[in-house]
Design a protein around this motif. Sequence first.
Motif, PDB file in Angstrom:
ATOM      1  N   VAL A   7     -22.385  -4.714  -8.603  1.00  0.00           N
ATOM      2  CA  VAL A   7     -20.995  -4.703  -9.047  1.00  0.00           C
ATOM      3  C   VAL A   7     -20.671  -3.456  -9.866  1.00  0.00           C
ATOM      4  CG1 VAL A   7     -19.432  -5.874 -10.650  1.00  0.00           C
ATOM      5  CG2 VAL A   7     -20.642  -7.194  -8.922  1.00  0.00           C
ATOM      6  N   ALA A   8     -21.603  -3.041 -10.718  1.00  0.00           N
ATOM      7  CA  ALA A   8     -21.335  -1.889 -11.587  1.00  0.00           C
ATOM      8  C   ALA A   8     -21.100  -0.623 -10.757  1.00  0.00           C
ATOM      9  CB  ALA A   8     -22.495  -1.670 -12.551  1.00  0.00           C
ATOM     10  N   PHE A   9     -21.822  -0.489  -9.651  1.00  0.00           N
ATOM     11  CA  PHE A   9     -21.622   0.695  -8.804  1.00  0.00           C
ATOM     12  C   PHE A   9     -20.264   0.636  -8.100  1.00  0.00           C
ATOM     13  CE2 PHE A   9     -26.331   0.437  -8.903  1.00  0.00           C
ATOM     14  CZ  PHE A   9     -26.573   1.661  -9.515  1.00  0.00           C
ATOM     15  N   ILE A  10     -19.913  -0.554  -7.634  1.00  0.00           N
ATOM     16  CA  ILE A  10     -18.616  -0.690  -6.952  1.00  0.00           C
ATOM     17  C   ILE A  10     -17.484  -0.402  -7.938  1.00  0.00           C
ATOM     18  CG2 ILE A  10     -17.102  -2.255  -5.666  1.00  0.00           C
ATOM     19  CD1 ILE A  10     -19.700  -1.422  -4.160  1.00  0.00           C
ATOM     20  N   GLN A  11     -17.651  -0.879  -9.167  1.00  0.00           N
ATOM     21  CA  GLN A  11     -16.640  -0.581 -10.190  1.00  0.00           C
ATOM     22  C   GLN A  11     -16.515   0.928 -10.396  1.00  0.00           C
ATOM     23  OE1 GLN A  11     -18.436  -3.035 -13.312  1.00  0.00           O
ATOM     24  NE2 GLN A  11     -16.516  -4.202 -13.458  1.00  0.00           N
ATOM     25  N   ALA A  12     -17.657   1.587 -10.485  1.00  0.00           N
ATOM     26  CA  ALA A  12     -17.639   3.037 -10.726  1.00  0.00           C
ATOM     27  C   ALA A  12     -17.022   3.782  -9.545  1.00  0.00           C
ATOM     28  CB  ALA A  12     -19.060   3.536 -10.995  1.00  0.00           C
ATOM     29  N   PHE A  13     -17.359   3.368  -8.334  1.00  0.00           N
ATOM     30  CA  PHE A  13     -16.764   4.019  -7.160  1.00  0.00           C
ATOM     31  C   PHE A  13     -15.251   3.833  -7.154  1.00  0.00           C
ATOM     32  CE2 PHE A  13     -20.922   3.790  -4.637  1.00  0.00           C
ATOM     33  CZ  PHE A  13     -21.087   5.168  -4.614  1.00  0.00           C
ATOM     34  N   ALA A  14     -14.805   2.623  -7.484  1.00  0.00           N
ATOM     35  CA  ALA A  14     -13.360   2.351  -7.463  1.00  0.00           C
ATOM     36  C   ALA A  14     -12.649   3.185  -8.539  1.00  0.00           C
ATOM     37  CB  ALA A  14     -13.106   0.861  -7.671  1.00  0.00           C
ATOM     38  N   GLN A  15     -13.244   3.240  -9.708  1.00  0.00           N
ATOM     39  CA  GLN A  15     -12.621   4.038 -10.775  1.00  0.00           C
ATOM     40  C   GLN A  15     -12.613   5.516 -10.412  1.00  0.00           C
ATOM     41  OE1 GLN A  15     -15.079   2.165 -13.967  1.00  0.00           O
ATOM     42  NE2 GLN A  15     -13.131   2.016 -15.039  1.00  0.00           N
ATOM     43  N   ALA A  16     -13.700   5.985  -9.823  1.00  0.00           N
ATOM     44  CA  ALA A  16     -13.757   7.393  -9.410  1.00  0.00           C
ATOM     45  C   ALA A  16     -12.684   7.682  -8.360  1.00  0.00           C
ATOM     46  CB  ALA A  16     -15.144   7.719  -8.855  1.00  0.00           C
ATOM     47  N   ALA A  17     -12.485   6.735  -7.454  1.00  0.00           N
ATOM     48  CA  ALA A  17     -11.471   6.925  -6.411  1.00  0.00           C
ATOM     49  C   ALA A  17     -10.092   7.065  -7.042  1.00  0.00           C
ATOM     50  CB  ALA A  17     -11.498   5.739  -5.440  1.00  0.00           C
ATOM     51  N   VAL A  72      -7.713   0.905  -3.090  1.00  0.00           N
ATOM     52  CA  VAL A  72      -9.145   0.784  -2.783  1.00  0.00           C
ATOM     53  C   VAL A  72      -9.351  -0.433  -1.893  1.00  0.00           C
ATOM     54  CG1 VAL A  72     -10.009   1.971  -4.832  1.00  0.00           C
ATOM     55  CG2 VAL A  72      -9.592  -0.506  -4.934  1.00  0.00           C
ATOM     56  N   ARG A  73     -10.427  -0.387  -1.127  1.00  0.00           N
ATOM     57  CA  ARG A  73     -10.761  -1.490  -0.209  1.00  0.00           C
ATOM     58  C   ARG A  73     -12.130  -2.007  -0.622  1.00  0.00           C
ATOM     59  NH1 ARG A  73      -9.731  -2.855   5.881  1.00  0.00           N
ATOM     60  NH2 ARG A  73     -11.791  -3.545   6.515  1.00  0.00           N
ATOM     61  N   LEU A  74     -12.211  -3.309  -0.923  1.00  0.00           N
ATOM     62  CA  LEU A  74     -13.420  -3.878  -1.512  1.00  0.00           C
ATOM     63  C   LEU A  74     -13.872  -5.109  -0.752  1.00  0.00           C
ATOM     64  CD1 LEU A  74     -12.265  -3.925  -5.261  1.00  0.00           C
ATOM     65  CD2 LEU A  74     -13.471  -2.074  -4.081  1.00  0.00           C
ATOM     66  N   LEU A  90       0.837  -1.207   0.000  1.00  0.00           N
ATOM     67  CA  LEU A  90       0.000   0.000   0.000  1.00  0.00           C
ATOM     68  C   LEU A  90       0.865   1.246   0.000  1.00  0.00           C
ATOM     69  CD1 LEU A  90      -2.601  -1.029   2.721  1.00  0.00           C
ATOM     70  CD2 LEU A  90      -2.879  -1.100   0.232  1.00  0.00           C
ATOM     71  N   PRO A  91       0.553   2.214  -0.866  1.00  0.00           N
ATOM     72  CA  PRO A  91       1.268   3.483  -0.799  1.00  0.00           C
ATOM     73  C   PRO A  91       0.730   4.309   0.365  1.00  0.00           C
ATOM     74  CG  PRO A  91      -0.401   3.574  -2.499  1.00  0.00           C
ATOM     75  CD  PRO A  91      -0.471   2.195  -1.914  1.00  0.00           C
ATOM     76  N   PRO A  92       1.497   5.266   0.855  1.00  0.00           N
ATOM     77  CA  PRO A  92       0.949   6.126   1.911  1.00  0.00           C
ATOM     78  C   PRO A  92      -0.163   7.008   1.340  1.00  0.00           C
ATOM     79  CG  PRO A  92       3.173   6.819   1.257  1.00  0.00           C
ATOM     80  CD  PRO A  92       2.862   5.580   0.477  1.00  0.00           C
ATOM     81  N   GLY A  93      -1.006   7.509   2.216  1.00  0.00           N
ATOM     82  CA  GLY A  93      -2.049   8.429   1.761  1.00  0.00           C
ATOM     83  C   GLY A  93      -3.430   7.809   1.757  1.00  0.00           C
ATOM     84  N   LEU A  94      -4.251   8.286   0.831  1.00  0.00           N
ATOM     85  CA  LEU A  94      -5.683   7.953   0.850  1.00  0.00           C
ATOM     86  C   LEU A  94      -5.994   6.600   0.220  1.00  0.00           C
ATOM     87  CD1 LEU A  94      -8.600   8.941   1.493  1.00  0.00           C
ATOM     88  CD2 LEU A  94      -8.680   9.790  -0.869  1.00  0.00           C
ATOM     89  N   ILE A  95      -6.817   5.842   0.934  1.00  0.00           N
ATOM     90  CA  ILE A  95      -7.392   4.588   0.445  1.00  0.00           C
ATOM     91  C   ILE A  95      -8.905   4.769   0.512  1.00  0.00           C
ATOM     92  CG2 ILE A  95      -7.673   2.124   0.922  1.00  0.00           C
ATOM     93  CD1 ILE A  95      -4.921   2.436   2.542  1.00  0.00           C
ATOM     94  N   VAL A  96      -9.593   4.440  -0.567  1.00  0.00           N
ATOM     95  CA  VAL A  96     -11.047   4.592  -0.541  1.00  0.00           C
ATOM     96  C   VAL A  96     -11.712   3.220  -0.428  1.00  0.00           C
ATOM     97  CG1 VAL A  96     -13.090   5.392  -1.788  1.00  0.00           C
ATOM     98  CG2 VAL A  96     -10.996   6.759  -1.820  1.00  0.00           C
ATOM     99  N   SER A  97     -12.555   3.096   0.586  1.00  0.00           N
ATOM    100  CA  SER A  97     -13.328   1.872   0.762  1.00  0.00           C
ATOM    101  C   SER A  97     -14.594   1.992  -0.063  1.00  0.00           C
ATOM    102  CB  SER A  97     -13.671   1.692   2.252  1.00  0.00           C
ATOM    103  OG  SER A  97     -14.571   0.618   2.420  1.00  0.00           O
TER     104      SER A  97
END
Length: 226
Positions: free
Chosen positions: A22-32, A40-42, A3-10
Amino acid sequence: MPLPPGLIVSCQAEPGSPFAGVAFIQAFAQAAVVGGAGAVRLCGVRNVQAVRPLVSVPIIGLTKHQYPDGRVLITESRREVVDLVTSGADVIAVDATTRRRPEGITGTEFVRQLKQEFPDLLVMADVDTLAAGVKAAAAGADYVATTLAGYTPETEFFGNDAPDFDLIRQLAQAVTVPIIAEGRIRTPIQARQALEAGACGVVVGSAITRPVDITRWFVQALGSKS
Ligand SMILES: CC(=O)N[C@H](C=O)[C@@H](O)[C@H](O)[C@H](O)COP(=O)(O)O
């Protein structure tokens, strides 16, 4: 991939949420990732599989079950760990509290077993207390995260909506592995404060990827009924 330092988005959605797909989780991860998150944390093998081809940042994978008392159990079994890794997760988050899991061992022991069997596996120990974090680090955890502070019988507090900065600070002084601040971090200022308290990474979930919760915060602040 560490993991790099800094922000991780769950990027998680509870069953029943309009975003539980799944499509929403994909979009959230890509947006992050577009926004600059370093990882990202999934939750769930299907979501890890679906997001893996779309992002090049590290994925923290987990599964969720419930203890008999209804509280959350993060990544229950060795089988699930293997499935998450096979699906493309780089780091596996596990409940590393000192509670006994349904199969009888503590979270600490689960971490130890995983690291003995898979020395190269990167394990994020989700803990609730300083004692659990110290034990998890001694058991070989690669990261210690404050994820479960406030969500176990020992730490449950009602109505406290703040991150556990004291725990972040104490863990950072007590162990040498990187500390990940996680849980109730709602604002960029709080994320910054978590780093200043000694965290190396900061996981933000609800404040970015749970629109229902965000809406409720505003509704409650306005004194209206939700
Ligand atoms: C306690 C528990 O089940 N935590 C889960 C762990 O994966 C997630 O539901 C949280 O969203 C995550 O920890 C990030 O926290 P926050 O959403 O407060 O930023």
